[in-house]
Scaffold this motif. Sequence first.
Motif, PDB file in Angstrom:
ATOM      1  N   CYS A  28       8.729  25.698  -2.778  1.00  0.00           N
ATOM      2  CA  CYS A  28       8.634  26.471  -3.962  1.00  0.00           C
ATOM      3  C   CYS A  28       8.902  25.766  -5.378  1.00  0.00           C
ATOM      4  O   CYS A  28       8.712  26.448  -6.331  1.00  0.00           O
ATOM      5  N   ASP A  29       9.270  24.342  -5.252  1.00  0.00           N
ATOM      6  CA  ASP A  29       9.378  23.603  -6.364  1.00  0.00           C
ATOM      7  C   ASP A  29       8.026  22.687  -6.657  1.00  0.00           C
ATOM      8  O   ASP A  29       8.039  21.709  -5.731  1.00  0.00           O
ATOM      9  N   THR A  30       7.305  22.956  -7.427  1.00  0.00           N
ATOM     10  CA  THR A  30       6.141  22.200  -7.573  1.00  0.00           C
ATOM     11  C   THR A  30       6.245  20.651  -7.639  1.00  0.00           C
ATOM     12  O   THR A  30       5.334  19.764  -7.653  1.00  0.00           O
ATOM     13  N   ARG A  31       7.408  20.376  -8.500  1.00  0.00           N
ATOM     14  CA  ARG A  31       7.615  18.920  -8.780  1.00  0.00           C
ATOM     15  C   ARG A  31       7.741  18.187  -7.398  1.00  0.00           C
ATOM     16  O   ARG A  31       7.306  16.973  -7.633  1.00  0.00           O
ATOM     17  N   VAL A  32       8.057  18.842  -6.361  1.00  0.00           N
ATOM     18  CA  VAL A  32       8.147  17.909  -5.014  1.00  0.00           C
ATOM     19  C   VAL A  32       6.901  17.415  -4.596  1.00  0.00           C
ATOM     20  O   VAL A  32       6.809  16.251  -4.524  1.00  0.00           O
ATOM     21  N   MET A  33       5.877  18.308  -4.726  1.00  0.00           N
ATOM     22  CA  MET A  33       4.370  17.798  -4.375  1.00  0.00           C
ATOM     23  C   MET A  33       4.085  16.908  -5.223  1.00  0.00           C
ATOM     24  O   MET A  33       3.295  15.949  -4.809  1.00  0.00           O
ATOM     25  N   ASP A  34       4.287  17.182  -6.569  1.00  0.00           N
ATOM     26  CA  ASP A  34       3.649  16.491  -7.521  1.00  0.00           C
ATOM     27  C   ASP A  34       4.278  14.851  -7.662  1.00  0.00           C
ATOM     28  O   ASP A  34       3.558  13.872  -7.830  1.00  0.00           O
ATOM     29  N   ARG A  35       5.467  14.735  -7.089  1.00  0.00           N
ATOM     30  CA  ARG A  35       6.065  13.434  -6.772  1.00  0.00           C
ATOM     31  C   ARG A  35       5.513  12.815  -5.681  1.00  0.00           C
ATOM     32  O   ARG A  35       5.246  11.418  -5.983  1.00  0.00           O
ATOM     33  N   TYR A  36       5.191  13.461  -4.593  1.00  0.00           N
ATOM     34  CA  TYR A  36       4.504  12.815  -3.634  1.00  0.00           C
ATOM     35  C   TYR A  36       3.033  12.294  -3.908  1.00  0.00           C
ATOM     36  O   TYR A  36       2.579  11.192  -3.551  1.00  0.00           O
ATOM     37  N   ILE A  37       2.452  13.249  -4.818  1.00  0.00           N
ATOM     38  CA  ILE A  37       1.247  12.721  -5.224  1.00  0.00           C
ATOM     39  C   ILE A  37       1.097  11.526  -6.135  1.00  0.00           C
ATOM     40  O   ILE A  37       0.288  10.775  -5.978  1.00  0.00           O
ATOM     41  N   ARG A  38       2.072  11.764  -7.061  1.00  0.00           N
ATOM     42  CA  ARG A  38       2.145  10.670  -8.022  1.00  0.00           C
ATOM     43  C   ARG A  38       2.642   9.151  -7.116  1.00  0.00           C
ATOM     44  O   ARG A  38       2.057   8.059  -7.423  1.00  0.00           O
ATOM     45  N   GLU A  39       3.591   9.132  -6.080  1.00  0.00           N
ATOM     46  CA  GLU A  39       3.849   8.279  -5.488  1.00  0.00           C
ATOM     47  C   GLU A  39       2.734   7.679  -4.725  1.00  0.00           C
ATOM     48  O   GLU A  39       2.421   6.524  -4.595  1.00  0.00           O
ATOM     49  N   ALA A  40       1.650   8.560  -4.163  1.00  0.00           N
ATOM     50  CA  ALA A  40       0.683   8.166  -3.413  1.00  0.00           C
ATOM     51  C   ALA A  40      -0.413   7.409  -4.254  1.00  0.00           C
ATOM     52  O   ALA A  40      -1.018   6.133  -3.892  1.00  0.00           O
ATOM     53  N   LYS A  41      -0.745   7.785  -5.447  1.00  0.00           N
ATOM     54  CA  LYS A  41      -1.525   7.236  -6.307  1.00  0.00           C
ATOM     55  C   LYS A  41      -0.909   5.852  -6.994  1.00  0.00           C
ATOM     56  O   LYS A  41      -1.518   4.872  -7.277  1.00  0.00           O
ATOM     57  N   ASP A  42       0.402   5.708  -7.262  1.00  0.00           N
ATOM     58  CA  ASP A  42       1.014   4.578  -7.423  1.00  0.00           C
ATOM     59  C   ASP A  42       0.924   3.244  -6.482  1.00  0.00           C
ATOM     60  O   ASP A  42       0.866   2.210  -6.424  1.00  0.00           O
ATOM     61  N   LEU A  43       0.918   3.807  -4.920  1.00  0.00           N
ATOM     62  CA  LEU A  43       0.745   2.980  -3.898  1.00  0.00           C
ATOM     63  C   LEU A  43      -0.656   2.197  -4.013  1.00  0.00           C
ATOM     64  O   LEU A  43      -0.785   1.097  -3.747  1.00  0.00           O
ATOM     65  N   LEU A  44      -1.621   2.871  -4.627  1.00  0.00           N
ATOM     66  CA  LEU A  44      -3.002   2.051  -4.497  1.00  0.00           C
ATOM     67  C   LEU A  44      -2.805   1.212  -5.556  1.00  0.00           C
ATOM     68  O   LEU A  44      -3.812   0.244  -5.784  1.00  0.00           O
ATOM     69  N   LYS A  45      -2.063   1.126  -6.728  1.00  0.00           N
ATOM     70  CA  LYS A  45      -1.907   0.084  -7.570  1.00  0.00           C
ATOM     71  C   LYS A  45      -0.951  -0.737  -7.285  1.00  0.00           C
ATOM     72  O   LYS A  45      -0.881  -1.709  -8.140  1.00  0.00           O
ATOM     73  N   ALA A  46      -0.220  -0.711  -6.302  1.00  0.00           N
ATOM     74  CA  ALA A  46       0.932  -1.628  -5.987  1.00  0.00           C
ATOM     75  C   ALA A  46       0.372  -2.959  -5.409  1.00  0.00           C
ATOM     76  O   ALA A  46      -1.063  -3.070  -4.825  1.00  0.00           O
ATOM     77  N   PRO A  47       0.724  -4.386  -5.897  1.00  0.00           N
ATOM     78  CA  PRO A  47       0.452  -5.505  -5.493  1.00  0.00           C
ATOM     79  C   PRO A  47       0.677  -5.723  -4.260  1.00  0.00           C
ATOM     80  O   PRO A  47       1.799  -5.663  -3.729  1.00  0.00           O
ATOM     81  N   CYS A  48      -0.225  -5.949  -3.483  1.00  0.00           N
ATOM     82  CA  CYS A  48       0.057  -6.381  -2.171  1.00  0.00           C
ATOM     83  C   CYS A  48      -1.479  -6.943  -1.691  1.00  0.00           C
ATOM     84  O   CYS A  48      -2.348  -7.032  -2.307  1.00  0.00           O
ATOM     85  N   ASN A  49      -1.428  -7.281  -0.370  1.00  0.00           N
ATOM     86  CA  ASN A  49      -2.707  -8.029   0.089  1.00  0.00           C
ATOM     87  C   ASN A  49      -3.720  -7.030   0.911  1.00  0.00           C
ATOM     88  O   ASN A  49      -3.705  -6.624   2.157  1.00  0.00           O
ATOM     89  N   GLN A  50      -4.214  -6.284  -0.400  1.00  0.00           N
ATOM     90  CA  GLN A  50      -5.002  -5.124   0.342  1.00  0.00           C
ATOM     91  C   GLN A  50      -6.466  -5.416   0.816  1.00  0.00           C
ATOM     92  O   GLN A  50      -7.087  -4.772   1.377  1.00  0.00           O
ATOM     93  N   THR A  51      -6.620  -6.773   0.804  1.00  0.00           N
ATOM     94  CA  THR A  51      -8.027  -7.143   1.317  1.00  0.00           C
ATOM     95  C   THR A  51      -8.170  -7.737   2.698  1.00  0.00           C
ATOM     96  O   THR A  51      -8.865  -8.049   3.506  1.00  0.00           O
ATOM     97  N   PHE A  52      -6.679  -7.639   3.226  1.00  0.00           N
ATOM     98  CA  PHE A  52      -6.351  -8.403   4.607  1.00  0.00           C
ATOM     99  C   PHE A  52      -6.922  -7.631   5.486  1.00  0.00           C
ATOM    100  O   PHE A  52      -7.175  -6.324   5.523  1.00  0.00           O
ATOM    101  N   ARG A  53      -7.972  -8.189   6.472  1.00  0.00           N
ATOM    102  CA  ARG A  53      -8.757  -7.427   7.422  1.00  0.00           C
ATOM    103  C   ARG A  53      -7.947  -7.278   8.920  1.00  0.00           C
ATOM    104  O   ARG A  53      -7.604  -8.529   9.192  1.00  0.00           O
ATOM    105  N   PHE A  54      -7.727  -6.258   9.309  1.00  0.00           N
ATOM    106  CA  PHE A  54      -7.180  -6.027  10.769  1.00  0.00           C
ATOM    107  C   PHE A  54      -8.205  -6.811  11.761  1.00  0.00           C
ATOM    108  O   PHE A  54      -9.289  -6.635  11.625  1.00  0.00           O
ATOM    109  N   PRO A  55      -7.395  -7.437  12.778  1.00  0.00           N
ATOM    110  CA  PRO A  55      -8.552  -7.889  13.868  1.00  0.00           C
ATOM    111  C   PRO A  55      -9.184  -6.650  14.569  1.00  0.00           C
ATOM    112  O   PRO A  55     -10.283  -6.818  14.952  1.00  0.00           O
TER     113      PRO A  55
END
Length: 179
Positions: A28-55
């Motif tokens: 019932c508190d929309t801020r909770v879902m908004d936080r999860y969405i914001r966090e998910a979008k931030d993960l896309l911008k996070a510095p990591c080896n995103q081009t590493f290919r799994f075997p």
Amino acid sequence: MDINGFLLLVTCLVQSRLAKVVPWRPLCDTRVMDRYIREAKDLLKAPCNQTFRFPNAIPLPSTGLNLRVWRSKSKHMKNEEIKAGLIMLSNATQTAKHFIANGSTKPLLDTIYRNTRTFIHILQLMDVPDTSNRTYELARPLMGRTVQNLLYTYTRLMCGKINIFYREMAEEYCKMRKW
């Protein structure tokens, strides 16, 4: 039964009762879902080896969403579809962690894993009854080869099906409970 046994029994009953109530407050508190969405979008911008290919390719849930089809599904079907997708994503995240040696990528995968498990638990607590006789088929899984595929799938799932279902449930249950 002595007083300690009785108090233990009462404590267990109270905690089990509270466990069934827990999802409604954050629902019932929309801020909770908004936080999860914001966090998910931030993960896309996070510095990591995103081009590493799994075997090997890792199965990921389909995140496609046709709103007309989605609205025609029962709550139970939506709940089960999302749960199955989250379980698949949770398993994919655990598999990906075995292939990653990069220290900056593992915390991102840990976040995805923790959040998917949280939402799986919330969906289980909702216990949406099956009121339809319809069956559904899960969409064929996508095959991911990179961390970027995993992050993108998580973000699309959070911003799409989970967000819409979460808000649909909030609209119904929060009015009923006067939050």
